[in-house]
Design an enzyme around this catalytic site. Sequence first.
Site: not given
Length: 121
Positions: A30, A33
């Site tokens: 991600c 993230c």
Amino acid sequence: MATVELTKDTFQEAVDQGGILLVDFWAAWCGPCRQFAPVFERVSDKHGDVVFAKVDTEAQPELAGAFQITSIPTLAVIKDKVVIFSQPGALPEPALEDLVDQAKQLDMDEVRRQIAESGQA
């Protein structure tokens, strides 16, 4: 304070310790993230009285499912064993600082009273 990695085996213990627990639900693939991780780490260094934890949703699907994580990153705040915040999205550093400050100031007796009232309605 460095962040701690939570698993299905350590999560409940972290919650049961009470106080404030910020949990970052993330995954290695991600992009947002990975961008949020240094922000989360910097803010954790400023708040030694708060536990900052990470849950890898790929490695811990049971925890992700228990929190109904459908988008990552998702940030959850647990104070005195009560989830007081859960929202997807990476916060900018000032917003994360503000969230920590709000969690610290939150009157949990009032929160529990409101929960009890809403449960009776």
